[in-house]
Design a protein around this motif. Sequence first.
Motif, PDB file in Angstrom:
ATOM      1  N   ILE A 100      42.942  33.579  38.101  1.00 38.22           N
ATOM      2  CA  ILE A 100      42.484  33.784  36.724  1.00 38.22           C
ATOM      3  C   ILE A 100      42.939  32.642  35.826  1.00 38.22           C
ATOM      4  O   ILE A 100      42.148  32.042  35.107  1.00 38.22           O
ATOM      5  CB  ILE A 100      43.005  35.139  36.188  1.00 38.22           C
ATOM      6  CG1 ILE A 100      42.337  36.291  36.944  1.00 38.22           C
ATOM      7  CG2 ILE A 100      42.752  35.254  34.687  1.00 38.22           C
ATOM      8  CD1 ILE A 100      42.943  37.651  36.658  1.00 38.22           C
ATOM      9  N   GLU A 116      38.260  40.910  34.495  1.00 35.81           N
ATOM     10  CA  GLU A 116      38.836  40.621  35.805  1.00 35.81           C
ATOM     11  C   GLU A 116      39.643  41.760  36.412  1.00 35.81           C
ATOM     12  O   GLU A 116      39.822  41.801  37.618  1.00 35.81           O
ATOM     13  CB  GLU A 116      39.765  39.397  35.698  1.00 35.81           C
ATOM     14  CG  GLU A 116      39.053  38.109  35.320  1.00 35.81           C
ATOM     15  CD  GLU A 116      38.325  37.497  36.512  1.00 35.81           C
ATOM     16  OE1 GLU A 116      38.831  37.601  37.634  1.00 35.81           O
ATOM     17  OE2 GLU A 116      37.248  36.931  36.306  1.00 35.81           O
ATOM     18  N   ILE A 157      40.326  39.456  29.331  1.00 33.76           N
ATOM     19  CA  ILE A 157      40.727  39.228  30.726  1.00 33.76           C
ATOM     20  C   ILE A 157      40.786  40.564  31.460  1.00 33.76           C
ATOM     21  O   ILE A 157      40.316  40.700  32.589  1.00 33.76           O
ATOM     22  CB  ILE A 157      42.100  38.516  30.800  1.00 33.76           C
ATOM     23  CG1 ILE A 157      41.987  37.107  30.217  1.00 33.76           C
ATOM     24  CG2 ILE A 157      42.611  38.465  32.225  1.00 33.76           C
ATOM     25  CD1 ILE A 157      43.318  36.405  30.078  1.00 33.76           C
TER      26      ILE A 157
END
Lengths: 255, 302, 301
Positions: B190, B95, B91
């Motif tokens: 997310i 992101e 992640i």
Amino acid sequence: MNNIKIETINYNLYYGKFHALRDINIKIPEKKVTALIGPSGCGKSSFLRTFNRMNDLIPGASMTGDVLIDDQDLFKIDPVSLRQNVGMVFQKPNPFPKTIFDNIAYGPRVNGLKDHKKLEEIVENSLRSAALWDEVKDDLNKSGLALSGGQQQRLCIARALAVQPSVILMDEPAASLDPIATLKIEDLIHELSQNYTIVIVTHNMQQAGRVSDYTAFFYTDETRTGRLVEFDETKTIFTNPSDQRTEDYITGRFG
Amino acid sequence: MSTRMIVDKAVKYILFISAILSIIIVLAIAFFIFQESVQAWKEIGVGEMLFKRVWRPGQDQYGILAMIYGSVAVTFGAIILGVPLALGTAIFLGEIAPTGVRAVLRPAVQLLAGIPSVVYGLFGMVVLVPMVRQINVPGNSGYGLLAASIVLAVMILPTITSIAEDAIRAVPDSYRSGSLALGATRWQTITKVVLPAGRSGIIAGIILGVGRALGETMAMIMVIGNSVIFPSPLTKNPLTFFLSQARTLTGNIAVEISYATGVHESALFATGVVLFVLIIVVNASARWLISRQSDVQTTRQG
Amino acid sequence: MTTLMSEEATERDLKMRKSSQKFWFAATWIFGAITFSILLLVIGYVIIQGGKAVNWEFLSTAPKGGLSGEGGVSTTLGTTLYLVLLTIGISTPLGVGAAIYLIEYAGEQSLTSPVLRALISIANFAVETLAGIPSIIYGLFGYALFVSALRFGWSLLSASLAGACLVLPTIIRTTEEALLAVPDDYRRGSLALGATKWQTLYKVVLPASLPGIITGVILSVGRVISETAVFFVTLGGSHRLPTSIMDGGRTLALHLYYLAMDTRAFDKAMGTGAVLVVMIILINLAIDFVSRKLTAGLKGR
Ligand SMILES: Nc1ncnc2c1ncn2[C@@H]1O[C@H](COP(=O)(O)OP(=O)(O)OP(=O)(O)O)[C@@H](O)[C@H]1O
Ligand SMILES: [Mg+2]
């Protein structure tokens, strides 16, 4: 003149060193449809993204000048809460890979609403306002991706309505749709303008003429920087423009 | 026909043969391992092998349940430790990390994947095992499931991280803008849109990590202790389970194959068959999930 | 029109969402930092601790063998080199050939035979399967077929054949990717000039995809250097330098294993580990360099 919903004063936008928009001054009236027209690359989408601060997410983007919404400085409002008030519909329908219900409930949910009764109510109201309820009321658990393109776009409109904004931005909302789906969206825009301030980007002159109350014509100078050439009631722009470039563009002589 | 036409044809057939070589190898692997194991299945019996806990080749006892259990337990441990770290890193990379940080961390993850397993094993023996040995529990040698799980977690970290990151990056940006435009924060975007949309790919990454974990051999031999016992807690405290020594299916094969003969050798091939089947099932499910992910993405475009 | 929630509730909720975002963003930074520290820790430890044992003598003398753990790593470096050359020499032409067929010929229109079509999809499936099979299974296979059935014994030959099977899917996949990245216009351009398919491939497509193919080969070199399980059961463990392909031996990685497990010479094992890690770092740098070339080349055109 009506109440002013959004006003920009000497607004400039840069992408890194590139000057994308220069000295834009405009007063967008409340609960009317304002169309942004102009040749490709003149900065219509960039201008539209200013109002919900989506430009903030682009690395290197910077702005100068003032933008007021309800007489408040737009750049002082937290982008997250601003986006609750200013919804957006994109050129390509972009429903989430979730059920129709969850697509619409998404906005209220991320904004903290948990009450299922209330969510159901919001989903139904939003779908009704987006003229989609009758088509999907029995399929709320179907994936949003299973709908047709036109239905997907109306789903996205309903999704935007569900957070109860006062402004809706639309960036060529019908560009990827067939003529019948386009007509439905246009009717819907007309309908929605009773309750919402709508700013729509379109490449289609007839569409601008049909749906908008006001029209802003953007044009680029030699340096590819976008400028606002003319802003007036749509009637005036289409029948009696004061700038030669506007007339040329509308009559299809270039662009 | 001119010479160059003949060459053209000839090349085509030669290339064709190399193309089907993969099929031949897969079949040959399956055939040889299975064929060599037949004697064991026949003489020892399928039930006896799969469900008996005792492996004592000297006394003709060939139960591999303890090894199956050992492999599963250490894989489980590695997943518990490695998956959260891998997903967090994925992640972060996909992101959150600024470009500069990403440009350093991504090659680092790749390098982690390239380090030989014996080096991880050695690191485990020299650094981790003495640390685990500090835990004051009777019978704790330091070698065992805990040290092995940690080593294995590090070894599957790059696999899961890079596949999960790919899955996250494959999620179209229009989902992100759609969510942000509705007033969601980036973190909400997310967790509520990006991860669900990339779910199949992320799970596939985890499953492939499981496959790697089940297949790891040398590093496991070096830190797990290799006792052929059914892992169980050393004291009344159930957590001491992880201090128990164990042996994996892979370790069983590698440690004994060089001197085994007869039924014993065949039983090791049978161990290989069990491993082979396990891995094929695991990998097939990962592949199925990945194909589902691309389905989702094509419907989006349609 | 009703609002979603009262103003204060919205305000409070926004604050909470923001702080939760702060918390989780910080958490992912920490996860990233942990992953990075693990790399630093492992590599740093092995290179610093192992580096103490490494000097010219260590690299240039042969291990003593037996249970002493004395000596250097020279013969194992040589064995590693032989094995890399043999394995790559066997697998590269086969893997590149397979990839060319699967990408360039399998899509052909003239390919109407359903049997052929089925074979090709099975071949693709087989490549995927091979990529997922753990190395000890390749070892077992090599042991059963090459060491025992074909009576090659524990030897460079057995080990390199088993190793070639192991790296084959890597070479096929990277070559496939490299071929797919070559624009179709190149092929059409050449075919339009009257070149045969093979001429087109040989003169136009393969040169354009060369950096990608080289990446696959370097990756495979790394794989052979790191691999232990396959060679543990196919290469024997002699500490001497093989003099023919029928001789056994031990690679650096195998040597590390024997030092750690059999002789418990941890300092020498760490030294061997340091040499291995440095080799892997160099290989990663080489791959990085070549793939930069690749992207630069494709952009430049
Ligand atoms: N993210 C970005 N980064 C850098 N430059 C951008 C970015 N987005 C747009 N631009 C540039 O800003 C200018 C205006 O782009 P914008 O997309 O706003 O035009 P537009 O009027 O909406 O065009 P179109 O009608 O084609 O949609 C263009 O020159 C474009 O290249
Ligand atoms: Mg635009």
